[in-house]
Design a protein around this motif. Structure first.
Motif, short mmCIF file in Angstrom:
data_model
loop_
_atom_site.label_atom_id
_atom_site.label_comp_id
_atom_site.label_asym_id
_atom_site.label_seq_id
_atom_site.Cartn_x
_atom_site.Cartn_y
_atom_site.Cartn_z
N VAL A 160 0.84 -1.19 0.00
CA VAL A 160 0.00 0.00 0.00
C VAL A 160 0.88 1.25 0.00
O VAL A 160 1.73 1.43 0.87
CB VAL A 160 -0.93 0.02 1.22
N LEU A 161 0.67 2.11 -0.97
CA LEU A 161 1.48 3.32 -1.15
C LEU A 161 0.76 4.55 -0.62
O LEU A 161 -0.42 4.77 -0.91
CB LEU A 161 1.77 3.52 -2.64
N SER A 162 1.49 5.38 0.16
CA SER A 162 0.97 6.67 0.62
C SER A 162 2.13 7.67 0.69
O SER A 162 3.28 7.33 0.41
CB SER A 162 0.30 6.54 1.99
N HIS A 163 1.80 8.91 1.07
CA HIS A 163 2.79 9.97 1.20
C HIS A 163 2.54 10.75 2.49
O HIS A 163 1.41 11.23 2.69
CB HIS A 163 2.71 10.95 0.03
N PRO A 164 3.52 10.91 3.36
CA PRO A 164 3.30 11.74 4.56
C PRO A 164 2.79 13.13 4.24
O PRO A 164 1.95 13.68 4.97
CB PRO A 164 4.69 11.79 5.20
N LYS A 165 3.24 13.71 3.13
CA LYS A 165 2.85 15.08 2.78
C LYS A 165 1.34 15.20 2.49
O LYS A 165 0.78 16.29 2.53
CB LYS A 165 3.64 15.57 1.57
N ALA A 166 0.69 14.06 2.20
CA ALA A 166 -0.74 14.07 1.88
C ALA A 166 -1.58 13.42 2.97
O ALA A 166 -2.72 13.04 2.72
CB ALA A 166 -0.97 13.38 0.54
N MET A 167 -1.02 13.30 4.16
CA MET A 167 -1.75 12.67 5.26
C MET A 167 -2.09 13.70 6.33
O MET A 167 -1.22 14.38 6.86
CB MET A 167 -0.95 11.51 5.85
N PHE A 168 -3.39 13.80 6.62
CA PHE A 168 -3.91 14.73 7.60
C PHE A 168 -4.53 13.93 8.75
O PHE A 168 -4.44 12.71 8.78
CB PHE A 168 -4.93 15.65 6.94
N ASP A 169 -5.14 14.60 9.68
CA ASP A 169 -5.68 13.88 10.85
C ASP A 169 -6.69 12.81 10.44
O ASP A 169 -6.71 11.72 10.99
CB ASP A 169 -6.33 14.88 11.82
N GLU A 170 -7.55 13.14 9.45
CA GLU A 170 -8.52 12.15 8.97
C GLU A 170 -7.81 10.96 8.34
O GLU A 170 -8.23 9.81 8.49
CB GLU A 170 -9.46 12.79 7.94
N SER A 171 -6.72 11.23 7.61
CA SER A 171 -5.93 10.16 7.00
C SER A 171 -5.33 9.26 8.06
O SER A 171 -5.33 8.03 7.93
CB SER A 171 -4.81 10.76 6.15
N LEU A 172 -4.81 9.87 9.11
CA LEU A 172 -4.19 9.11 10.19
C LEU A 172 -5.21 8.25 10.92
O LEU A 172 -4.90 7.13 11.37
CB LEU A 172 -3.49 10.06 11.15
N ASP A 173 -6.44 8.75 11.05
CA ASP A 173 -7.50 7.95 11.66
C ASP A 173 -7.75 6.67 10.86
O ASP A 173 -7.89 5.58 11.41
CB ASP A 173 -8.79 8.77 11.76
N VAL A 174 -7.84 6.82 9.54
CA VAL A 174 -8.07 5.67 8.68
C VAL A 174 -6.87 4.73 8.72
O VAL A 174 -7.02 3.50 8.74
CB VAL A 174 -8.37 6.12 7.23
N PHE A 175 -5.69 5.30 8.73
CA PHE A 175 -4.45 4.51 8.81
C PHE A 175 -4.43 3.65 10.07
O PHE A 175 -4.15 2.45 10.02
CB PHE A 175 -3.26 5.47 8.78
N GLU A 176 -4.77 4.24 11.22
CA GLU A 176 -4.75 3.48 12.46
C GLU A 176 -5.86 2.42 12.45
O GLU A 176 -5.64 1.28 12.91
CB GLU A 176 -4.91 4.42 13.66
N TRP A 177 -7.03 2.79 11.96
CA TRP A 177 -8.10 1.80 11.84
C TRP A 177 -7.67 0.62 10.98
O TRP A 177 -7.93 -0.55 11.32
CB TRP A 177 -9.35 2.46 11.23
N PHE A 178 -6.99 0.90 9.88
CA PHE A 178 -6.56 -0.16 8.95
C PHE A 178 -5.62 -1.15 9.64
O PHE A 178 -5.74 -2.37 9.47
CB PHE A 178 -5.87 0.46 7.74
N ILE A 179 -4.69 -0.65 10.43
CA ILE A 179 -3.76 -1.51 11.16
C ILE A 179 -4.54 -2.47 12.06
O ILE A 179 -4.31 -3.69 12.05
CB ILE A 179 -2.78 -0.67 11.97
N LEU A 180 -5.46 -1.93 12.84
CA LEU A 180 -6.23 -2.75 13.78
C LEU A 180 -7.14 -3.73 13.04
O LEU A 180 -7.28 -4.90 13.43
CB LEU A 180 -7.04 -1.86 14.70
#
Length: 338
Positions: free
Chosen positions: A299-319
C-alpha cells in the motif's frame, strides 16, 4: 499474509504552501507514533536527491531535520529504502516565493540515460547511493523510481540496480498509464500477479534472472467489482466530507493522458467514509491471490498528503488487518521472495 505500508518520503515538487516541518516532518512523526503504538513496521522510500539541492542553496535546516528523522525511523526499527528523483540536481530555489523551480527533463534514471548517457546516469545514481548509505548506514535492497517512471530504458536500470545489490523494485502501478510533463509510465499490460521475478530486459517481463517486482496495490476492474465499488462511491456522496488544507502543489501531476483499468487505495487525503471501500478492495485482492505461496499487499501513501482524517483511517486499517486477517506488517528485508 504480509503487508508493506510504504511511504514516499518527500516534499512537493513545486510550491510548498507550508514549511517543510508541516509538509513532511510533522506528518511523519504522527505516522511513527501510531506505528510504534501498535508495533507495526513501516517502509519509507526516502527522496535522497533532495538533500543535494537543499545543501546547494544552503537550506541546512531541512537537511539536518531530514537526517535526524531518518535516524529516528531507523532506530525505531522501520524499513528505509531508495526513492530516486534526480531532477533535484538541476533544481533552483526561489526563496521569495518559497518555491522550487524544476527542470523535469531528468525526472528519472531512464531520462538521464536518454538526455545524457548511461555513464552520467550511473554517476548520478552512485552519488545518491553513497549518500543513502552514509545516512541510513545500510545498503538498500528495494527501489522506487520517482513518479513510478522506469521506462523506457528498463534494461539499463535493471542492470544498475542489480550491480548495486538491489533485490527488488516497487515502481509498477498495475494496469495504469500516465503521461505528464514529467512522468511517463505504461503498465496497462503488466503481469496479472501478486509479485513476480523479472528478466533482465524489462520490469514487466516474467523471468528468472532479474529483480523481484513487488507492485503497488491495485486490483483489476471487472463488472461485479465495479458495481460494488461505484455503489459505495454513490453512498459516500451522502456522507459528510472532510476538509483538508493545502500543503503544497506539484506540477508533475497534470496528466496529458491517463488510463486506469484498476482500483487502488491509499491513505493520502483519506476520509473516514473510505473504510468500506478499503475492506472491499482488500477482500477481493486476498481472494484473488489466496493460493499464492506468499500474499503481499503493498500500500502506497505519502506523509505530505496525510492529515488527521488520514491518520484515523491509517490506524483503523492496522487494527482491522490484525484482527480480520492476522496480518504481519513487514519491510522488504522480511520478504521471502528473493
Amino acid at each position: 499474509m504480509k503487508t508493506l505500508l510504504t511511504f514516499d518520503y518527500e516534499v512537493f515538487f513545486g510550491e510548498n504552501h507550508s514549511n517543510e516541518n508541516d509538509v513532511l516532518f510533522e506528518p511523519t512523526k504522527k505516522l511513527l507514533t501510531i506505528a510504534n503504538k501498535h508495533d507495526v513496521k513501516l517502509v519509507f522510500f526516502i527522496d535522497i536527491c533532495s538533500l543535494f539541492a537543499y545543501e546547494k542553496y544552503h537550506q541546512y535546516e531541512y537537511v539536518e531535520r531530514f537526517i535526524r528523522q531518518v535516524e529516528e525511523i531507523r532506530n525505531f526499527g522501520h524499513d528505509i529504502q531508495m526513492h530516486f528523483h534526480p531532477h533535484w540536481l538541476d533544481s533552483i530555489y526561489d526563496g521569495v516565493e518559497n518555491m522550487w523551480l524544476h527542470d523535469y527533463k531528468n525526472w528519472s534514471y531512464s531520462d538521464l540515460v536518454d538526455n545524457c548517457d548511461q555513464v552520467k546516469a550511473d554517476a548520478i545514481f552512485d552519488l545518491a547511493q553513497n549518500k543513502f548509505i552514509e545516512i541510513v548506514r545500510k545498503e538498500p535492497v528495494a527501489f522506487r523510481s520517482g513518479g513510478y517512471t522506469i521506462q523506457p530504458n528498463e534494461k539499463e536500470l535493471i542492470n544498475t540496480l542489480q550491480s548495486h545489490g538491489y533485490k527488488c523494485d516497487s515502481s509498477v502501478f498495475p494496469l495504469r498509464r500516465f503521461v505528464s510533463n514529467a512522468q511517463y509510465f505504461d503498465y496497462i499490460n503488466c503481469p496479472n500477479l501478486n509479485y513476480w521475478r523479472t528478466d533482465t530486459t524489462s520490469f514487466l517481463n516474467v523471468g528468472e534472472s532479474g529483480l523481484v517486482e513487488v507492485p503497488i496495490f491495485a486490483l483489476e476492474r471487472n463488472i461485479l467489482l465495479s458495481f460494488k465499488y461505484y455503489s459505495l462511491k454513490i453512498i459516500n456522496k451522502f456522507c459528510k466530507s472532510k476538509s483538508f488544507s493545502k500543503r503544497g502543489k506539484g506540477a508533475t501531476l497534470q496528466p496529458e493522458s491517463y488510463q486506469s483499468d484498476s482500483f487502488s487505495f491509499s491513505f493520502d487525503m483519506a476520509e473516514m467514509k473510505d473504510k468500506k471501500l478499503i475492506k472491499l478492495l482488500v477482500s477481493d485482492y486476498i481472494n484473488k491471490y489466496r493460493n499464492d505461496d506468499q500474499l503481499i499487499l503493498n500500500v502506497l501513501s505519502h506523509p505530505k498528503a496525510m492529515f488527521d482524517e488520514s491518520l484515523d483511517v491509517f490506524e483503523w486499517f492496522i487494527l482491522y488487518m490484525k484482527k480480520k486477517y492476522n496480518c504481519h506488517f513487514v519491510g522488504f528485508d522480511d520478504l521471502e521472495v528473493y
